[in-house]
Write an enzyme that holds these catalytic residues in place. Structure first.
Site, PDB file in Angstrom:
ATOM      1  N   GLU A   8      -9.883   5.654   3.258  1.00  0.00           N
ATOM      2  CA  GLU A   8     -10.638   4.550   3.827  1.00  0.00           C
ATOM      3  C   GLU A   8      -9.656   3.428   4.122  1.00  0.00           C
ATOM      4  O   GLU A   8      -8.588   3.359   3.510  1.00  0.00           O
ATOM      5  CB  GLU A   8     -11.697   4.055   2.837  1.00  0.00           C
ATOM      6  CG  GLU A   8     -11.214   3.044   1.779  1.00  0.00           C
ATOM      7  CD  GLU A   8     -10.164   3.575   0.798  1.00  0.00           C
ATOM      8  OE1 GLU A   8     -10.035   4.805   0.677  1.00  0.00           O
ATOM      9  OE2 GLU A   8      -9.466   2.742   0.186  1.00  0.00           O
ATOM     10  N   LYS A  17       0.809  -1.220   0.000  1.00  0.00           N
ATOM     11  CA  LYS A  17       0.000   0.000   0.000  1.00  0.00           C
ATOM     12  C   LYS A  17       0.845   1.275   0.000  1.00  0.00           C
ATOM     13  O   LYS A  17       0.431   2.300  -0.529  1.00  0.00           O
ATOM     14  CB  LYS A  17      -0.934   0.012   1.218  1.00  0.00           C
ATOM     15  CG  LYS A  17      -1.969  -1.096   1.228  1.00  0.00           C
ATOM     16  CD  LYS A  17      -3.030  -0.893   0.157  1.00  0.00           C
ATOM     17  CE  LYS A  17      -4.166  -1.896   0.284  1.00  0.00           C
ATOM     18  NZ  LYS A  17      -5.102  -1.789  -0.872  1.00  0.00           N
ATOM     19  N   SER A  56       1.772  -9.728  -0.760  1.00  0.00           N
ATOM     20  CA  SER A  56       1.477  -8.294  -0.724  1.00  0.00           C
ATOM     21  C   SER A  56       1.623  -7.673   0.659  1.00  0.00           C
ATOM     22  O   SER A  56       1.816  -6.477   0.777  1.00  0.00           O
ATOM     23  CB  SER A  56       0.062  -8.052  -1.253  1.00  0.00           C
ATOM     24  OG  SER A  56      -0.872  -8.832  -0.530  1.00  0.00           O
TER      25      SER A  56
END
Lengths: 415, 269
Positions: A125, A103, A392
């Site tokens: 969010e 991210k 990830s």
């Protein structure tokens, strides 16, 4: 009824989308209240200016290298490979990045855009909290106010990440509406943006939402796939046979897949959250079980009722618990370029423990969905093939779920 | 375009009268209530009504309309049921009705089928806040073909050139939000806001209705300086929330009077 410019021809190369209106084939677009229109236009203009600006590119790359910790290793999982006895398995170690997941690639890129637009306030969010932490992190680093919307249920499930965001100076607003998960956090962030649109940039965490977000987030995440290309080449492998990534909104998958889209010999598999099973109502397998609709600013596959109400998804993984998916994934599904499938909560948990025990790596529950698919794929492969799994994120945030599973399985020996 | 809505807007202009439009959520608090309330609004001289189609995730709405949408969905309201409510009302009442909702339920129903059914039921217009101009262009020919007005929204942050573009695609009126934000906030217009509304009237050729955060007689008068009229939603839903259905026949006309004339509102205030 003029359009800004002609869309690409329907037979345009698969990696040349979206068109000028933000469409990937029939998916995408800009289904937002008029109030957001100026902000999206400003964002698109700024992005188009900066993506061709060498100084911007250099600063982005520098931040990725010195702050986030890129490049991440492409790790040969020797024990996991031996376990299946077939294709060679490589893990792209996005879990080793600062804040613990891919991210941060996107939040660094977007905060540079926010700064260029003169915005002082950042909202986001978050589901699992990884995007919230990555956003709070860059907001601290660049000295901006930060407010994170998070479903009240997710705050319970991922409490360590709530504490991290608060330590980083962000406000975490609990969202109690609807299902109290990622979809409602996204709706609430959009409402905040409608209200504070002049001063605030909304850092969307995935390749979702109105144009240009799916394009921008892909742009900042494609570094994952570009590194994999270089790393495999350095190892003497021309191209992988299979790429596997989990898909909630789909940003880590898009980041890995995108640079390979025009290489026809590379097969790609996106793994959605099958929850308790796709034959129950309790799953988040949007592409496998949903149908096209319009939600959160985009036309894409959605989990919805016959009447077009958005359905409650379920996944053990808060990061995959979303009833929509990035519009480019809807396009790649219809183009049959990427295969989308799903694994259950149970399969993901087993895969997480397998990786921990065989390789000494505790994956995030989201990434464990990609790993679980190895069980189905590997028996069909050959030893001279290469499989790359996007790892990830790391599993620290999921420890309470893992420990509970371990206890249910009867202690240390299991599974 | 809807003849009835055109006529109403022309009359308002000729009489130099300010329009009052009320928004209510179809099926809130109950399906029976909706069918009962709209005729009362007609009798009380409301110029037209917006009837909300509930959606699970109304991103442009504040807590009151979110709550009403949830309640309506729990009451079993679907697009089909909303159309049935209109059919019942239309047996005896001709007040202009605009259906207002989010795009997905209508898209799933089938846009052309929806527009055709609306024409059959003499619905006058459609408002879909998450279907902005560019995304609506594909559908506007259906609306023209079936004599239905598609109402575009603008906001105080919409650039002048875009307002004029939207005006060119407008058939009835332009819905302008009083501020940037979600429905139902407390708001007072700033000097910049006033400037915007004064400028707006020189930019457009169609009437403007102002909605979002309009609650009182004072608001009605105040926004009336800048626009053909106002749309009141959240304040009316709040009023309905505490109202005994037995009191509808007296309380609802009194609510309308309280907005138009500033007379004391009945309970709920």
């Amino acid at each position: 009824m003029s359009r800004p410019s002609a869309p690409p021809h329907p037979s345009s190369p698969i990696d040349q989308w979206p068109d000028a209106r933000g469409y990937f084939g029939e998916f995408g677009g800009q289904f937002v209240p008029e109030i957001l229109r100026p902000a999206l236009t400003e964002l698109e203009t700024t992005f188009n200016r900066l993506r061709t600006d060498p100084d911007f590119e250099q600063e982005f790359r520098q931040e990725l290298r010195t702050y986030a910790g890129r490049p991440t290793p492409l790790y040969f999982a020797r024990n996991l490979t031996r376990y299946y006895g077939k294709a060679r398995i490589y893990l792209k170690r996005e879990d080793l990045l600062h804040t613990g997941a891919h991210k941060i690639n996107n939040t660094i890129g977007q905060i540079l855009l926010a700064r260029a637009m003169g915005k002082q306030r950042i909202i986001a969010e978050t589901g699992a909290g990884q995007h919230g932490v990555a956003t709070a992190t860059v907001a601290a680093r660049f000295g901006m106010d930060c407010c994170i919307y998070m479903g009240a249920e997710d705050m319970e499930r991922q409490f360590p990440n709530v504490q991290r965001m608060r330590m980083l100076g962000a406000k975490v607003r609990a969202v109690h509406s609807g299902t109290r998960t990622l979809k409602d956090a996204t709706s609430e962030a959009l409402r905040d943006w409608l209200t504070h649109v002049a001063t605030t940039h909304y850092i969307i965490g995935s390749v979702v939402g109105p144009h240009p977000f799916p394009l921008i987030v892909r742009y900042f995440q494609k570094v994952i796939g570009e590194e994999v290309q270089e790393q495999l080449k350095a190892l003497g492998h021309p191209s992988p046979s299979f790429l596997i990534a989990c898909v909630g909104g789909g940003s880590n998958a898009m980041g890995l897949f995108y640079p390979f889209l025009s290489s026809p010999d590379v097969q790609m598999i996106g793994v959605e959250a099958g929850g308790l099973g796709v034959h129950t109502p309790h799953h988040a397998a949007t592409l496998s079980r949903g149908r096209p609709g319009i939600f959160h600013g985009m036309k894409t596959y959605l989990l919805q009722t016959a009447d077009g109400q958005i359905q409650l998804p379920h996944s053990i993984s808060a990061g995959l618990d979303y009833p929509g998916v990035g519009p480019e994934h809807s396009f790649l599904k219809e183009q049959k370029r990427v295969t989308y499938t799903q694994v259950t909560d149970q399969e993901a948990l087993q895969a997480a423990f397998r990786l921990a025990r065989l390789e000494g790596i505790i994956p995030a529950l989201e990434s464990a969905h990609a790993l679980a698919y190895l069980d189905r794929l590997l028996p069909t492969t050959h030893p001279d093939q290469i499989v790359v799994v996007n790892l990830s994120g790391r599993g620290d945030k999921d420890m309470s779920t893992y420990i509970q599973y371990l206890e249910n399985q009867g202690g240390e020996k299991a599974p | 375009m809807s003849q009835r809505l055109q006529q109403r807007l022309r009359h308002l202009e000729a009489e130099e009268r300010q329009a009052l439009s009320l928004y209510l959520m179809a099926g809130y608090p109950t399906i029976e209530a909706t069918v009962q309330i709209i005729p009362l609004l007609e009798q009380a001289g409301v110029d037209f009504v917006e009837l909300g189609i509930p959606f699970s995730d109304p991103i442009a709405d504040g807590p009151v309309i979110q709550m009403a949408a949830n309640q309506a969905l729990q009451n079993g309201v679907t697009v089909q049921r909303v159309l049935e409510m209109v059919a019942t009302i239309r047996q005896r009442h001709s007040i202009p009705i605009l259906l207002m909702g989010y795009t997905n339920p209508v898209y799933q129903f089938g846009m052309e089928r929806f527009v055709r059914t609306c024409q059959d039921l003499q619905v006058d217009g459609i408002i879909l806040p998450d279907l902005p101009l560019e995304e609506s262009l594909h559908y506007l020919p259906f609306f023209q073909k079936h004599q239905l007005d598609f109402i575009h929204l603008i906001a105080p942050n919409t650039p002048d050139s875009r307002i004029q573009l939207i005006d060119r695609h407008t058939t009835a009126f332009i819905y302008c939000t009083a501020y940037t934000g979600v429905t139902g906030k407390d708001h007072r217009l700033t000097p910049e806001g006033e400037q915007f509304f004064r400028r707006l009237n020189r930019l457009v050729t169609h009437p403007v209705m102002i909605g979002f955060g309009v609650k009182t007689h004072q608001d009605f008068q105040y926004y009336g300086q800048f626009a053909r009229g106002v749309i009141i939603g959240t304040a009316f839903l709040k009023f309905l929330a505490n109202l005994d259905p037995a009191a509808y026949a007296t309380a609802i006309p009194a609510f309308v009077r309280s907005i138009r004339k500033g007379e004391n509102s009945p309970e709920g205030k």
